[in-house]
Enzyme design. Structure first.
Site, PDB file in Angstrom:
ATOM      1  N   HIS A   1      -2.784   6.442   4.047  1.00  0.00           N
ATOM      2  CA  HIS A   1      -1.350   6.724   4.071  1.00  0.00           C
ATOM      3  C   HIS A   1      -1.118   8.058   3.363  1.00  0.00           C
ATOM      4  O   HIS A   1      -1.538   8.254   2.216  1.00  0.00           O
ATOM      5  CB  HIS A   1      -0.562   5.619   3.361  1.00  0.00           C
TER       6      HIS A   1
ATOM      7  N   CYS B   1       0.818  -1.215   0.000  1.00  0.00           N
ATOM      8  CA  CYS B   1       0.000   0.000   0.000  1.00  0.00           C
ATOM      9  C   CYS B   1       0.859   1.275   0.000  1.00  0.00           C
ATOM     10  O   CYS B   1       0.574   2.239  -0.717  1.00  0.00           O
ATOM     11  CB  CYS B   1      -0.944   0.007   1.203  1.00  0.00           C
TER      12      CYS B   1
ATOM     13  N   THR C   1      -6.146   0.288   2.731  1.00  0.00           N
ATOM     14  CA  THR C   1      -6.788  -1.031   2.650  1.00  0.00           C
ATOM     15  C   THR C   1      -7.739  -1.141   1.450  1.00  0.00           C
ATOM     16  O   THR C   1      -8.202  -2.215   1.147  1.00  0.00           O
ATOM     17  CB  THR C   1      -7.547  -1.384   3.954  1.00  0.00           C
TER      18      THR C   1
END
Lengths: 355, 355, 355, 355
Positions: free
Chosen positions: A245, A150, A333
């Protein structure tokens, strides 16, 4: 109308597993049919899952029983999604591929096998041809396809169009990542309350390594400088955010660049999933915000349609003639894992690799 | 033995004010004698103060009455510390200087007056001679000295020795700052719970401007490239940490550098306060950590002796021949404000500017 | 099929305003037609709103212009929802009611006017007849109806069925509330990072006062002891959660009680909105969880359908023959504000008060 | 002058271990002489410890080597402090006692052995005579003394003087506890970010059980009702605070009480450690605050001298003739563990049990 495909979700009660379940519950032609788990086999999914995402467990899956991770029990399954943890994933995924299943993995275990694609569908869809090689070499009916880390995706998705179109010489990335990226139980609370947790050299290195592979597979309009001469670095951290993020990149170039040209390039960037109108492809893979305090984690991580599939870029700034700044935010996610996996499945279906 | 000097602390109940009170309560020759405030005049300090620091209110000040911010009432005060907020500080500080007081200000209002020093005592102590000019020009018996923005100090303290000794061409700084830097009430909680708050263009710009002035005043061993050609940038944020500004810097050079040389330079860096053995001067202004997960905000912000006076540097890394990475951590209300102010006072005393 | 009603939302960019906008965007017969605001008049809603809830701003409202809070501009508006802050709300709501609008207010300003209903539709729907009195007395074509404080609702919704059916003598409530209950900017971050913020005597008192009024209006099956003899108390706090008020109640009785009977009573509790099948009425106003670590804020605040409309109760325990414990969790901006307001509107429509 | 005693600290790098090391580094007659650990044997303490408390590692211990948990290596040790985790602690502590060491344990393993004191020195110092019985029965030269669970102490310290002097019939306690009480790694971050973590039935039960034992051992001035008839309950939670357990108690009585009398009783409460002027005994074991928003975790957990040794009580309120409310705050790793252990050692020294 397309046949409804049945999906098995391995690790279905984990933090990525729940996003697969949530997104597939609303999917037009892939349905969550087999919810595999470990500690909670035999119990109703809705009772054992830690639903660390929006809303509540969808009614259609709440009463489904959690089942063992066993290919023998999955006769009617068409696709296997595997967000299993590092180490555990590798052999299980091989077993499923050998048994004839298409396996879409978010785990690192096979990411650097030379015959396994590591896909961001907008960037390197042509690498799915590695599957033919993989099947031949391994004598498998099924196959394994992976998605990248990710953290790597959060930087690579906006860096790729820049690298493809401008003579990029370096990118220095500082990440401020969320907790869900480390799974559950994951990060101890005392590491992130009134603190910033540096992730250390190993995590920095794997982020750089994966960004490098992604950039190595995109189609460039400029070929200078070669990727080997591009200096990439990442300084990685986690803080007490749940999802999302956030990454600050300073990007350098061999020639003068104009940040407005880069803004335009990012805004106009589209890939094959957009051309194919895949259901999980957001209209814009990259959404550029112009306000000087955006993106923000709480407000922008669900950007795009489906929510969480667009990377949000902002704070674009000309630092010097040959240096710009860029901030990007990815829902780790979703776009960074489950959503990326579903988009990959859709691409593989469109290309005939899954029937 | 030195005469005990009496200090007035303006804004003494604020987040920087409390650190002045705490540190001076333990100081060998400067005592907190006059605690000025605004909303709480006439009440015991210990009852009204929000003691957002270690321990409890020192007994010797708990019963002192909070008094008005009025030079007329401060006959026996020798030094005035002013951590007043932007806007309010300017005219008040002028009034005190006019009345003959040495004013040490942590406020931005006079930082860019050409005759006002902006001091980091280890870096530009020679600029205190501006005081002579200031007094002459303004016909003041007293004077104003300032300290820079905490965020600027966090990067500038370790960047300065690098800039002084290596041919630095740029520094790209990403800050992850604490809440106390914005005062109280300061940042709304909903901005930082499960979020990262970007501080925007104005805050970025003032950080860069102050770092630039600091670097312009240090004594360099190399003079190439000139500061005007050095690309500096800062991308600033706040998160839910109480104290401690954490900053990631990517630093570029005109020639090849060796990160180990830079590490050595940082470790060996000392300034005039260390030579003079000033009581608030830490033995090492910069502490270099070699572990790949340090500095950490919770564990390193109190580094040095007195606690919070050393900047902690870590994650030094060679990125390419001409690029390195560095992380620094500063206790924003101590080294970045009150501690820096006290160290400045000690320097001024040592140099005879305060008697 | 029912005519679509047009709603104005005052304070539409606030923390309750956004839930009105979100919920009404999906409502079968009430549409968000007029988005009123203050600082952002003339700008597109999607650009100025701080969307501190799930997902992204609905497309159908993102481009709507924020408009002034002026009844003259609302010719075609059928209902006015007013989540305006205390003090500001009172006179504005009166003006709208005078102009003929049905006003549903989440503000405290008119909650204790003797002719103004304070509605939890499942508990005291018969009090809407106060509207007739109100119109007569005030000579208004429109009217004002209020909803109670979110904190009071979180305890009162489960306490009411207990009070209606058992000889309750006291309830001692400890609340751990979320930040969104205080609006934005609301609670300073330094009050809740590594801290618990007690809300103090005034907040405790208004919580008790509102619970008392709610209980005074329910229809009891037991009439002993009279409400005046019931000891109610609340100790209120806020911590760093975004949404969801969590409340621990110790409840005492005049006679022996069996906690299992109370569990059953809570599980079976339904009200008029359920009988009328109002679209925003959850099937169960109270969901009882039996696990000893539920409810949890993150996982249960979105309970019910529509999400956030059910109060979740758990940790029911027999403490002594005449004492039980109960924990409840309410989504403060949904059931405790916007959702409660919409449910109230539906009830008023069903009863012919809004046409 | 008293001989300096040498202390071994087992689990010295843990969250309670570090408070032993910090407090003993400043102790007049007990010195940290042997720092035992597990994973980090052979390394310098200052390098391996996670110093999750104020300041930095004291210089005098930073270079001490972490050593194995082996009584054979502790020839010159006079006291052993054992904050080892449940399960591990039991057999190790027995081994040390058998070898002749006085062991002061913060672990639950021996808390309910009938011949082992569980001490809060202000409350039940007379129970140290159990040591004689213990030694005789077990034929040990050394002995084991325990301190109660931090959570139990936070409620029991202020409840005890009430129970001793008023006809208390019940106490209903809601706890909001900090993370350090669960050790490191302890609570996963995703359990407490934007959440409240209920600790469940087992934790509730052990809290009640320990409070009950403590109350059973205090000297009462009233003997009615007997403890068996007192209803005690605790509802326990953790949130994202680092140190400090905050507890709300509703307390009921058999006769009318006056909360002002209770306030006075709490303010005047002193115990044997105060009479003996033990160095770690705070002047007031209980500090009563009268402001309606105190105690607060961030500001009051360090109350007392030594810091963290006083329990802070506030929000005292008369609810009904026979019911009052009280809030208490304890520093869980100091008064609730290491500080309580050191005070216990001082008492044992004063009484001749350690020479």
């Amino acid at each position: 109308m397309r046949r409804i495909l049945k999906a098995a979700i391995l690790g279905s009660t984990g933090l990525v597993g729940i996003e697969y379940v949530r997104m597939l519950s609303q999917h037009p032609y892939i349905k969550p049919a087999y919810l595999a788990g470990k500690g909670s086999v035999g119990k109703p999914y809705g009772e054992v899952v830690r639903w660390q995402t929006i809303g509540q467990v969808p009614k259609e899956v709440a009463d489904m029983e959690v089942k063992p991770t066993d290919p023998k029990l999955m006769d009617d399954v068409d696709i296997v999604f595997s967000p299993l943890p590092q180490g555990a994933a590798g052999p299980i995924e091989e077993q499923f591929a050998k048994e004839g299943f298409p396996v879409i993995s978010n785990s690192p275990d096979h990411r650097f096998d030379p015959d396994v694609p590591m896909l961001i569908p907008e960037l390197n869809s042509h690498t799915i041809s590695l599957i033919d090689e993989q099947r031949k070499k391994r004598d498998w009916k099924g196959f394994i396809v992976t998605t990248p880390l990710c953290t790597a995706q959060g930087a690579a998705i906006p860096l790729a169009p820049i690298f493809m179109n401008f003579k990029m010489t370096g990118a220095y990335i500082t990440t401020i990542q969320s907790l869900s990226g480390a799974g559950y139980p994951g990060i101890p609370s005392l590491d992130v309350v009134d603190n910033i947790l540096p992730l250390g050299d190993k995590y920095d290195a794997k982020t750089i390594k994966e960004i490098t592979r992604i950039l190595s597979e995109v189609k460039r309009n400029v070929n200078d400088p070669p990727l080997e001469e591009v200096a990439l670095d990442a300084t990685t951290h986690r803080i007490a955010t749940v999802h999302g993020h956030y990454e600050v990149s300073y990007v350098t170039f061999k020639e003068d660049v104009n940040v407005e040209k880069i803004r335009e390039t990012l805004e106009n960037f589209r890939g094959e999933p957009q051309d194919l109108k895949l259901p999980t492809a957001p209209e814009k893979p990259i959404i550029v915000r112009n306000e000087d305090t955006r993106p923000q984690v709480y407000f922008d991580r669900w950007a795009g349609d489906p929510p969480g599939m667009s990377v949000v870029v902002g704070r674009l700034k000309q630092i010097s003639n040959r240096t710009i700044r860029m901030v990007s935010l990815i829902h780790n996610t979703i776009r960074g894992a489950a959503g990326g996996g579903i988009l990959t499945a859709e691409l593989l279906i469109a290309k005939g690799y899954i029937e």
